[in-house]
Scaffold this motif. Sequence first.
Motif, mmCIF file in Angstrom:
data_model
loop_
_atom_site.group_PDB
_atom_site.id
_atom_site.type_symbol
_atom_site.label_atom_id
_atom_site.label_comp_id
_atom_site.label_asym_id
_atom_site.label_seq_id
_atom_site.Cartn_x
_atom_site.Cartn_y
_atom_site.Cartn_z
ATOM 1 N N GLU A 1 38.259 46.814 47.421
ATOM 2 C CA GLU A 1 38.130 47.787 46.638
ATOM 3 C C GLU A 1 39.187 48.542 46.505
ATOM 4 O O GLU A 1 39.669 48.996 45.341
ATOM 5 C CB GLU A 1 37.077 48.986 47.346
ATOM 6 C CG GLU A 1 35.552 48.334 47.304
ATOM 7 C CD GLU A 1 34.732 49.352 48.156
ATOM 8 O OE1 GLU A 1 35.114 50.251 48.850
ATOM 9 O OE2 GLU A 1 33.412 49.107 48.012
ATOM 10 N N ILE A 2 40.339 48.626 47.332
ATOM 11 C CA ILE A 2 41.445 49.448 47.131
ATOM 12 C C ILE A 2 42.303 48.484 46.124
ATOM 13 O O ILE A 2 42.749 49.113 45.075
ATOM 14 C CB ILE A 2 42.344 49.682 48.353
ATOM 15 C CG1 ILE A 2 41.545 50.588 49.167
ATOM 16 C CG2 ILE A 2 43.709 50.083 48.247
ATOM 17 C CD1 ILE A 2 42.019 50.515 50.644
ATOM 18 N N SER A 3 42.316 47.107 46.380
ATOM 19 C CA SER A 3 42.866 46.155 45.174
ATOM 20 C C SER A 3 42.668 46.173 44.050
ATOM 21 O O SER A 3 43.332 46.362 42.956
ATOM 22 C CB SER A 3 43.424 45.038 46.020
ATOM 23 O OG SER A 3 42.194 44.270 46.412
ATOM 24 N N GLY B 1 41.842 38.683 38.075
ATOM 25 C CA GLY B 1 40.440 38.749 37.856
ATOM 26 C C GLY B 1 39.842 37.649 38.744
ATOM 27 O O GLY B 1 38.652 37.967 39.430
ATOM 28 N N PHE B 2 40.243 36.394 38.958
ATOM 29 C CA PHE B 2 39.715 35.391 39.772
ATOM 30 C C PHE B 2 39.864 35.478 41.143
ATOM 31 O O PHE B 2 38.947 35.242 41.915
ATOM 32 C CB PHE B 2 40.333 33.948 39.260
ATOM 33 C CG PHE B 2 39.680 33.343 37.954
ATOM 34 C CD1 PHE B 2 38.977 34.180 37.134
ATOM 35 C CD2 PHE B 2 39.735 31.816 37.776
ATOM 36 C CE1 PHE B 2 38.158 33.323 36.141
ATOM 37 C CE2 PHE B 2 39.223 31.399 36.399
ATOM 38 C CZ PHE B 2 38.413 32.072 35.696
ATOM 39 N N MET B 3 41.001 36.054 41.568
ATOM 40 C CA MET B 3 41.137 36.311 43.039
ATOM 41 C C MET B 3 40.081 37.669 43.517
ATOM 42 O O MET B 3 39.504 37.504 44.553
ATOM 43 C CB MET B 3 42.632 37.057 43.143
ATOM 44 C CG MET B 3 43.720 36.111 43.391
ATOM 45 S SD MET B 3 45.089 36.791 43.286
ATOM 46 C CE MET B 3 45.426 37.130 45.069
ATOM 47 N N LEU B 4 39.978 38.612 42.429
ATOM 48 C CA LEU B 4 39.183 39.523 42.598
ATOM 49 C C LEU B 4 37.943 39.249 42.665
ATOM 50 O O LEU B 4 36.968 39.360 43.659
ATOM 51 C CB LEU B 4 39.163 40.755 41.941
ATOM 52 C CG LEU B 4 40.228 41.582 41.896
ATOM 53 C CD1 LEU B 4 40.518 42.485 40.659
ATOM 54 C CD2 LEU B 4 40.474 42.564 43.204
ATOM 55 N N ALA B 5 37.360 38.149 41.888
ATOM 56 C CA ALA B 5 35.973 37.518 41.849
ATOM 57 C C ALA B 5 35.773 36.658 43.227
ATOM 58 O O ALA B 5 34.715 37.012 44.007
ATOM 59 C CB ALA B 5 35.778 36.544 40.758
ATOM 60 N N ASP B 6 36.781 35.913 43.685
ATOM 61 C CA ASP B 6 36.679 35.386 45.057
ATOM 62 C C ASP B 6 36.416 36.261 46.251
ATOM 63 O O ASP B 6 35.577 36.212 47.027
ATOM 64 C CB ASP B 6 37.647 34.284 45.379
ATOM 65 C CG ASP B 6 37.890 33.100 44.409
ATOM 66 O OD1 ASP B 6 36.777 33.111 43.837
ATOM 67 O OD2 ASP B 6 38.685 32.537 44.364
#
Length: 380
Positions: free
Chosen positions: A259-261, A282-287
């Motif tokens: 959430e923070i990142s 975006g893909f890092m956050l999706a994973d």
Amino acid sequence: MINFSLSKEQEKIKEEHRAFAQQYITPNAAKYDQLKEFPWEIHNAIYDEGMEFGQIPKKFGGHGHSILDQAIATEEFGAGCCGIGISLDATVLGMTPWIIGASDEQMKKFVGELKEIKGAAAYCLTEPNAGSDVAAIKTTALKKGNEYILNGHKRFITNAEVSTYMTVFAITDPNRGARSLTAFIVKTDSPGIEIKPRMRKMGQNASVQNEVIFTDVKIPEFNRIGNEGMGFIYAMKTFDRTRTGVAALALGGARSAYEISKDWAKKRIQFGKPISSNQAIGFMLADMATKVELARLMTWKAAWYYDQGLKTPGTLSAMAKMYASDIAMEVATDAVQIMGGDGYSTDFPVEKIMRDVKLTQIYEGTNQIQRLVISKGILK
Ligand SMILES: Cc1cc2nc3c(=O)[nH]c(=O)nc-3n(C[C@H](O)[C@H](O)[C@H](O)COP(=O)(O)OP(=O)(O)OC[C@H]3O[C@@H](n4cnc5c(N)ncnc54)[C@H](O)[C@@H]3O)c2cc1C
């Protein structure tokens, strides 16, 4: 039928623990990371708010929480700070063999006493030569009249220096070794107990660990949990319950890091646009989001199976602990990466989360040992 919605009571547990974490834990996380002290003010607040002894049955002054209730609560504490969370949970860990094997008389006495003095407890299993290999325990408790005489050396004991009672595992017959392993409730200020200086470590600095030396410590027979030789079963049954708790703690840490990142990525402008608009971020956050969701599903399933008394809770709680702590480490590492130099800075919380969640891959059985438990479970 599968139902993913929580009951009204569980929603209340989540809200209460989230509110407690937001008021007491999150604002103090960085302070205790620096101080490296047991968070007495937060430990006391748990008592003052009437939130102590979640899993202790109601008839002994607890809340009678199920393992799923406890997982929901622990995720919130882990999201606030894994170090403070484990400091509070270590008392529950110390009392879990009591829940499993203690008599009503023992529960009334020891739970009542802890409640009265707002005390802490500790779980005293690991030794210098018995870490992953619990069966190698050498600490002895030899019967003499109506007492046991305890001698030995324990290591890495969370809460030892702040506890009123420790649940100590010792063998009662050196010829039978681990088959005679027995659990005892031991008063920490008993003559013959030496608590060594605090362990210095990488993270979870709000929790304290010590080596403990026992020299001719007298334990009344009344303080033995169950029969002689039940210790190994109690230790393993304890982990069946508490590994789901470690999973929930790691999940909380992972959720916070994600959430923070994510918030950071939406605000941080580089090349004239938020970094979140780059597909790489975006893909890092999706994973990360997917891993957090999966860890919660696994943790809740393990807890639910335990609560229903269904088979293989040990395998499932090992899966939950292993998966949630492994993804917590991955998610926290990615959170640091997404925040760049600021992620690595101690001015922001994610480097601390990365240091904190590392430990969830190690204690209550390393993740190699979880894989051993799982492989034994699925191959038998
Ligand atoms: C901060 C902290 C708090 C702790 N709190 C408590 C507590 O409150 N009470 C308590 O009793 N204990 C506690 N522990 C102890 C903890 O549970 C042990 O550290 C853990 O079980 C691993 O034991 P060990 O450190 O001796 O590692 P070892 O057993 O020496 O293992 C070292 C490495 O070898 C691997 N390994 C060992 N055997 C095998 C195998 N058969 N197959 C594959 N790999 C293997 C391990 O996975 C690990 O990577 C704590 C530890 C820490 C660090």
